[in-house]
Design an enzyme around this catalytic site. Sequence first.
Site, PDB file in Angstrom:
ATOM      1  N   GLY A 110     -19.856  36.638 -15.321  1.00  0.00           N
ATOM      2  CA  GLY A 110     -20.371  36.534 -16.593  1.00  0.00           C
ATOM      3  C   GLY A 110     -21.211  35.345 -16.702  1.00  0.00           C
ATOM      4  O   GLY A 110     -22.223  35.586 -17.519  1.00  0.00           O
ATOM      5  N   GLY A 168     -20.558  40.370 -10.980  1.00  0.00           N
ATOM      6  CA  GLY A 168     -19.364  40.679 -10.435  1.00  0.00           C
ATOM      7  C   GLY A 168     -19.415  41.601  -9.495  1.00  0.00           C
ATOM      8  O   GLY A 168     -19.191  41.843  -8.356  1.00  0.00           O
ATOM      9  N   ARG A 180     -11.776  32.258  -3.768  1.00  0.00           N
ATOM     10  CA  ARG A 180     -12.152  31.324  -4.834  1.00  0.00           C
ATOM     11  C   ARG A 180     -11.153  30.073  -4.464  1.00  0.00           C
ATOM     12  O   ARG A 180     -11.945  28.912  -4.610  1.00  0.00           O
ATOM     13  CB  ARG A 180     -11.548  31.586  -6.219  1.00  0.00           C
ATOM     14  N   LYS A 220     -24.662  49.788 -18.034  1.00  0.00           N
ATOM     15  CA  LYS A 220     -25.380  49.838 -19.086  1.00  0.00           C
ATOM     16  C   LYS A 220     -26.644  49.123 -19.561  1.00  0.00           C
ATOM     17  O   LYS A 220     -26.497  47.821 -19.031  1.00  0.00           O
ATOM     18  CB  LYS A 220     -24.285  49.902 -20.069  1.00  0.00           C
TER      19      LYS A 220
HETATM   20  P1  ADP Z   1     -22.412  43.647 -12.517  1.00  0.00           P
HETATM   21  O1  ADP Z   1     -21.103  43.311 -12.498  1.00  0.00           O
HETATM   22  O2  ADP Z   1     -23.129  43.294 -11.020  1.00  0.00           O
HETATM   23  O3  ADP Z   1     -23.135  43.054 -13.377  1.00  0.00           O
HETATM   24  P2  ADP Z   1     -22.396  46.309 -13.991  1.00  0.00           P
HETATM   25  O4  ADP Z   1     -21.041  45.828 -14.308  1.00  0.00           O
HETATM   26  O5  ADP Z   1     -23.524  46.056 -14.906  1.00  0.00           O
HETATM   27  O6  ADP Z   1     -22.755  45.169 -12.819  1.00  0.00           O
HETATM   28  O7  ADP Z   1     -22.348  47.471 -13.457  1.00  0.00           O
HETATM   29  C1  ADP Z   1     -21.530  48.018 -11.991  1.00  0.00           C
HETATM   30  C2  ADP Z   1     -21.059  49.098 -12.240  1.00  0.00           C
HETATM   31  O8  ADP Z   1     -22.058  50.350 -12.665  1.00  0.00           O
HETATM   32  C3  ADP Z   1     -20.390  49.895 -11.388  1.00  0.00           C
HETATM   33  O9  ADP Z   1     -19.239  49.935 -11.309  1.00  0.00           O
HETATM   34  C4  ADP Z   1     -21.322  51.021 -10.638  1.00  0.00           C
HETATM   35  O10 ADP Z   1     -20.224  52.396 -10.369  1.00  0.00           O
HETATM   36  C5  ADP Z   1     -21.817  51.446 -12.231  1.00  0.00           C
HETATM   37  N1  ADP Z   1     -22.948  52.433 -11.978  1.00  0.00           N
HETATM   38  C6  ADP Z   1     -23.993  52.217 -11.325  1.00  0.00           C
HETATM   39  N2  ADP Z   1     -24.933  53.125 -11.419  1.00  0.00           N
HETATM   40  C7  ADP Z   1     -24.337  54.154 -12.182  1.00  0.00           C
HETATM   41  C8  ADP Z   1     -24.623  55.487 -12.599  1.00  0.00           C
HETATM   42  N3  ADP Z   1     -25.765  56.061 -12.209  1.00  0.00           N
HETATM   43  N4  ADP Z   1     -23.569  55.953 -13.372  1.00  0.00           N
HETATM   44  C9  ADP Z   1     -22.412  55.718 -13.786  1.00  0.00           C
HETATM   45  N5  ADP Z   1     -22.191  54.249 -13.425  1.00  0.00           N
HETATM   46  C10 ADP Z   1     -23.091  53.727 -12.738  1.00  0.00           C
HETATM   47 MG    MG Z   2     -19.521  44.265 -13.871  1.00  0.00          MG
END
Ligand code: ADP
Ligand code: MG
Length: 398
Positions: A378, A355, A41, A205
């Site tokens: 975020g 992230g 950063r 989620k």
């Molecule tokens: P981002 O930060 O890019 O927005 P998220 O925070 O929504 O992404 O999701 C990232 C997390 O989702 C990772 O830690 C990953 O391990 C988890 N993940 C992805 N697929 C699955 C799954 N099938 N079951 C449980 N966790 C999952």
């Molecule tokens: Mg995340």
Amino acid sequence: MNYNKKTVTDIDVAGKKVLLRCDFNVPMAKDGSGVITDDKRIRAALPTIQYLLEQGAAVIACSHMGKPKGEWKPELSMKPVAARLSELLGKDVILAADIVGEDAQAKAAALKSGELLLLENLRYDKGETKNNPEFAKALADLAGADGVYVSDAFGTVHRAHASTAGVAAYLPAVSGFLIQKELEIIGGALAAPKRPLVAILGGSKVSSKIGVINNLLEIADKVIIGGGMAYTFAVAQGGEVGDSLLEKDWIDYAKEMMAKAGDKLMLPTDTVAANAFAPDADAQVVATTAIPAGWQGLDIGPETTKAYCDAVSGAGTVIWNGPMGVFEFDKFAVGTKAVAEALSNTDAITIIGGGDSAAAVQQLGYADKMTHISTGGGASLEFMEGKELPGVAALLDK
Ligand code: ADP
Ligand code: MG
């Protein structure tokens, strides 16, 4: 929302004092030794800082670090940042002992063209996150009557804080190069995308991505679902998902989205299911809607992976948010890796937001193959949700 905002090259800063909001919220060693474990950063902030100094501005940089919540926690001081910044720039960085207090005021007043002052952690003052107008004015006053505010901390533009939005009431406000790029590329993809626009949405989620799914279903030509959120959709399809991640409260929402999207929506047909949430769990490929009891889906299966990679290959723009599986475990990083590879091979504009998605692309070695990896987790999510970002709205329109 208007993404067409003035930037540092649209305003004269020579001989002026510039209050520059940076994102120096770097990860630090957990032992309190003050060692910065990743200076990405700080490096990312250099082009804007160097440009301002070269133009003859006196730069007053500021950032938050961690969440001190108004308490003067010494382990969250900007001291290590000042040292690292000085090393990277090859010049002195003056560190103020406070934020808007006597020391910062004296040092800001004495600051000359081409010099750089760094204020202490903005969140040592409760006024920062509360967007207290007096605190915002005190920050702006450091830059003086003909001062300029430059915002380059994309990671906090979704927050209306004193240093990200409040100060713009007192100083002419423009973006730095980091925010300019985010607005041009992500803003461009949302407002006037090179089509077809393919959105790949994954992660853990549904509930954390509702806004993104909603907005991208409006804009995109195709929306691809992977990751843990896929299993809530599988249940909405009438399937069985064993021990997979499932958000029961969001099944109806998933049904609604399926109806709204029609054949725009692609859901995984097969899944790599594991007998435990562990890096060395046993795995088998099963239909996403028929995961046996005691098993949980941790990655997209090979048939799905191929379909998703094919969809990406003909795209004009790809927006990717959320990994396709638990990429932190090598065994279940295969789908995420294949999609990253497909993105690296297309001629499409490729945008990574979120992230964990950014971390996945980096970890898997595809970072320099993407058009743009957003510097805000975020913030990039709220951007893709189509929400107004207070730290962007505060900037002057072009
Ligand atoms: P981002 O930060 O890019 O927005 P998220 O925070 O929504 O992404 O999701 C990232 C997390 O989702 C990772 O830690 C990953 O391990 C988890 N993940 C992805 N697929 C699955 C799954 N099938 N079951 C449980 N966790 C999952
Ligand atoms: Mg995340």
